[in-house]
Motif scaffolding. Structure first.
Motif, PDB file in Angstrom:
ATOM      1  N   LYS A  50       0.980  -1.369  -0.189  1.00 50.97           N
ATOM      2  CA  LYS A  50       0.071   0.193  -0.101  1.00 50.97           C
ATOM      3  C   LYS A  50       1.222   1.123   0.155  1.00 50.97           C
ATOM      4  N   ARG A  51       1.942   1.106   0.725  1.00 43.24           N
ATOM      5  CA  ARG A  51       2.433   2.475   0.921  1.00 43.24           C
ATOM      6  C   ARG A  51       3.583   2.608  -0.377  1.00 43.24           C
ATOM      7  N   ALA A  52       4.113   1.806  -0.773  1.00 45.49           N
ATOM      8  CA  ALA A  52       5.019   1.037  -2.297  1.00 45.49           C
ATOM      9  C   ALA A  52       3.883   2.322  -3.684  1.00 45.49           C
ATOM     10  N   THR A  53       2.634   1.444  -3.337  1.00 47.54           N
ATOM     11  CA  THR A  53       2.004   2.319  -4.512  1.00 47.54           C
ATOM     12  C   THR A  53       1.359   3.531  -4.028  1.00 47.54           C
ATOM     13  N   SER A  54       0.980   3.728  -2.925  1.00 49.10           N
ATOM     14  CA  SER A  54       0.606   5.406  -2.840  1.00 49.10           C
ATOM     15  C   SER A  54       1.860   6.043  -3.927  1.00 49.10           C
ATOM     16  N   VAL A  55       3.510   6.046  -2.796  1.00 47.75           N
ATOM     17  CA  VAL A  55       4.796   6.541  -3.667  1.00 47.75           C
ATOM     18  C   VAL A  55       5.187   6.720  -4.802  1.00 47.75           C
ATOM     19  N   GLN A  56       4.434   5.509  -5.627  1.00 49.01           N
ATOM     20  CA  GLN A  56       4.850   5.488  -7.319  1.00 49.01           C
ATOM     21  C   GLN A  56       3.292   6.047  -7.680  1.00 49.01           C
ATOM     22  N   GLU A  57       2.279   6.223  -7.196  1.00 46.37           N
ATOM     23  CA  GLU A  57       1.181   7.091  -7.616  1.00 46.37           C
ATOM     24  C   GLU A  57       2.030   9.002  -7.443  1.00 46.37           C
ATOM     25  N   THR A  58       1.854   9.117  -6.391  1.00 41.48           N
ATOM     26  CA  THR A  58       2.662  10.585  -5.962  1.00 41.48           C
ATOM     27  C   THR A  58       3.750  10.774  -6.699  1.00 41.48           C
ATOM     28  N   GLU A  59       4.503   9.969  -7.228  1.00 41.51           N
ATOM     29  CA  GLU A  59       5.772  10.535  -8.243  1.00 41.51           C
ATOM     30  C   GLU A  59       5.439   9.959  -9.773  1.00 41.51           C
ATOM     31  N   LEU A  60       4.430   9.724  -9.893  1.00 41.08           N
ATOM     32  CA  LEU A  60       4.294   9.518 -11.613  1.00 41.08           C
ATOM     33  C   LEU A  60       2.423  11.047 -11.594  1.00 41.08           C
ATOM     34  N   ALA A  61       2.135  11.339 -10.939  1.00 35.43           N
ATOM     35  CA  ALA A  61       1.679  12.042 -10.694  1.00 35.43           C
ATOM     36  C   ALA A  61       1.777  13.348 -11.088  1.00 35.43           C
ATOM     37  N   ALA A  62       2.897  13.693 -10.250  1.00 34.64           N
ATOM     38  CA  ALA A  62       4.000  14.947  -9.987  1.00 34.64           C
ATOM     39  C   ALA A  62       4.406  15.098 -11.880  1.00 34.64           C
ATOM     40  N   VAL A  63       5.195  13.702 -12.791  1.00 30.29           N
ATOM     41  CA  VAL A  63       5.684  13.707 -13.514  1.00 30.29           C
ATOM     42  C   VAL A  63       4.505  13.798 -14.757  1.00 30.29           C
ATOM     43  N   ALA A  64       3.797  13.730 -14.690  1.00 25.69           N
ATOM     44  CA  ALA A  64       2.317  13.132 -15.633  1.00 25.69           C
ATOM     45  C   ALA A  64       2.085  15.501 -15.378  1.00 25.69           C
ATOM     46  N   LYS A  65       1.664  15.536 -14.053  1.00 28.98           N
ATOM     47  CA  LYS A  65       1.121  17.060 -14.054  1.00 28.98           C
ATOM     48  C   LYS A  65       2.410  18.043 -14.519  1.00 28.98           C
ATOM     49  N   GLU A  66       3.297  17.615 -14.381  1.00 24.35           N
ATOM     50  CA  GLU A  66       4.155  18.719 -15.078  1.00 24.35           C
ATOM     51  C   GLU A  66       4.350  19.037 -16.475  1.00 24.35           C
ATOM     52  N   GLY A  67       4.351  17.936 -16.773  1.00 24.33           N
ATOM     53  CA  GLY A  67       4.234  17.860 -18.720  1.00 24.33           C
ATOM     54  C   GLY A  67       3.343  17.904 -19.444  1.00 24.33           C
ATOM     55  N   MET A  68       2.431  17.938 -18.363  1.00 28.50           N
ATOM     56  CA  MET A  68       0.576  18.210 -19.299  1.00 28.50           C
ATOM     57  C   MET A  68       0.389  19.500 -20.194  1.00 28.50           C
ATOM     58  N   PRO A  69       0.253  19.565 -21.013  1.00 31.38           N
ATOM     59  CA  PRO A  69      -0.312  21.494 -21.597  1.00 31.38           C
ATOM     60  C   PRO A  69      -1.511  22.027 -20.633  1.00 31.38           C
ATOM     61  N   ASN A  70      -1.139  23.126 -20.368  1.00 33.27           N
ATOM     62  CA  ASN A  70      -1.802  23.610 -19.725  1.00 33.27           C
ATOM     63  C   ASN A  70      -3.574  23.720 -20.519  1.00 33.27           C
ATOM     64  N   ILE A  71      -4.471  22.727 -20.231  1.00 29.29           N
ATOM     65  CA  ILE A  71      -5.807  22.764 -20.385  1.00 29.29           C
ATOM     66  C   ILE A  71      -6.377  22.955 -19.765  1.00 29.29           C
ATOM     67  N   PRO A  72      -7.562  23.944 -19.918  1.00 29.29           N
ATOM     68  CA  PRO A  72      -8.006  24.671 -18.238  1.00 29.29           C
ATOM     69  C   PRO A  72      -8.940  23.140 -18.087  1.00 29.29           C
ATOM     70  N   GLY A  73      -9.005  23.102 -16.768  1.00 28.87           N
ATOM     71  CA  GLY A  73     -10.068  22.091 -15.864  1.00 28.87           C
ATOM     72  C   GLY A  73      -9.103  20.423 -15.601  1.00 28.87           C
ATOM     73  N   MET A  74      -7.935  20.428 -16.002  1.00 28.58           N
ATOM     74  CA  MET A  74      -7.002  19.146 -16.658  1.00 28.58           C
ATOM     75  C   MET A  74      -6.259  19.504 -14.719  1.00 28.58           C
ATOM     76  N   ASP A  75      -6.208  20.446 -14.181  1.00 30.09           N
ATOM     77  CA  ASP A  75      -5.571  20.532 -12.996  1.00 30.09           C
ATOM     78  C   ASP A  75      -5.985  19.299 -11.939  1.00 30.09           C
ATOM     79  N   SER A  76      -7.355  19.755 -11.390  1.00 30.85           N
ATOM     80  CA  SER A  76      -8.187  18.284 -11.162  1.00 30.85           C
ATOM     81  C   SER A  76      -7.934  16.960 -11.277  1.00 30.85           C
ATOM     82  N   LEU A  77      -7.911  16.877 -11.809  1.00 33.48           N
ATOM     83  CA  LEU A  77      -7.314  15.295 -12.407  1.00 33.48           C
ATOM     84  C   LEU A  77      -5.969  14.567 -11.689  1.00 33.48           C
ATOM     85  N   PHE A  78      -5.055  15.304 -11.280  1.00 38.04           N
ATOM     86  CA  PHE A  78      -3.784  15.954 -11.225  1.00 38.04           C
ATOM     87  C   PHE A  78      -3.487  16.508  -9.696  1.00 38.04           C
ATOM     88  N   LYS A  79      -4.505  15.886  -8.747  1.00 35.68           N
ATOM     89  CA  LYS A  79      -4.225  16.449  -7.076  1.00 35.68           C
ATOM     90  C   LYS A  79      -3.904  14.846  -6.424  1.00 35.68           C
TER      91      LYS A  79
END
Length: 108
Positions: free
Chosen positions: A79-108
């Protein structure tokens, strides 16, 4: 219009590369988890691969307790490993996403 599209495609490819690098790096992130009394310790990677199981000698004499501790402790570590992985991947994905209005809420 096409320049923006090409720029977005380039950014998405760069993000995909960073996601793959992050997944590989998760193999080196180790997570230790102990049983409540410390008689069992497991180590897993952030990619949920078991690397080590350390069992005290006292616990070896009680098969049922050992099984229970293994299940509980491994589940907590995963469970802890999954949380760490999801957090890391979400940060990378959010950083690389184009600025599309309304998409911010998907990567919180």
């Amino acid at each position: 219009m096409f320049g923006d599209m090409m720029g977005m495609m380039g950014k998405l490819k760069e993000t995909q590369k960073k996601v793959e690098e992050t997944k590989k790096r998760m193999d080196t992130v180790l997570i230790d988890e102990k049983s409540s009394d410390g008689s069992l310790m497991v180590t897993v990677t952030a990619n949920r691969e078991i690397k080590k199981i350390d069992i005290s000698n006292e616990l070896l004499s009680d098969k049922e307790q050992l099984e229970d501790y293994l299940i509980l402790t491994l589940n907590k570590a995963i469970k802890r490993a999954t949380s760490v992985q999801e957090t890391e991947l979400a940060a990378v994905a959010k950083e690389g996403m184009p600025n599309i209005p309304g998409m911010d809420s998907l990567f919180k």
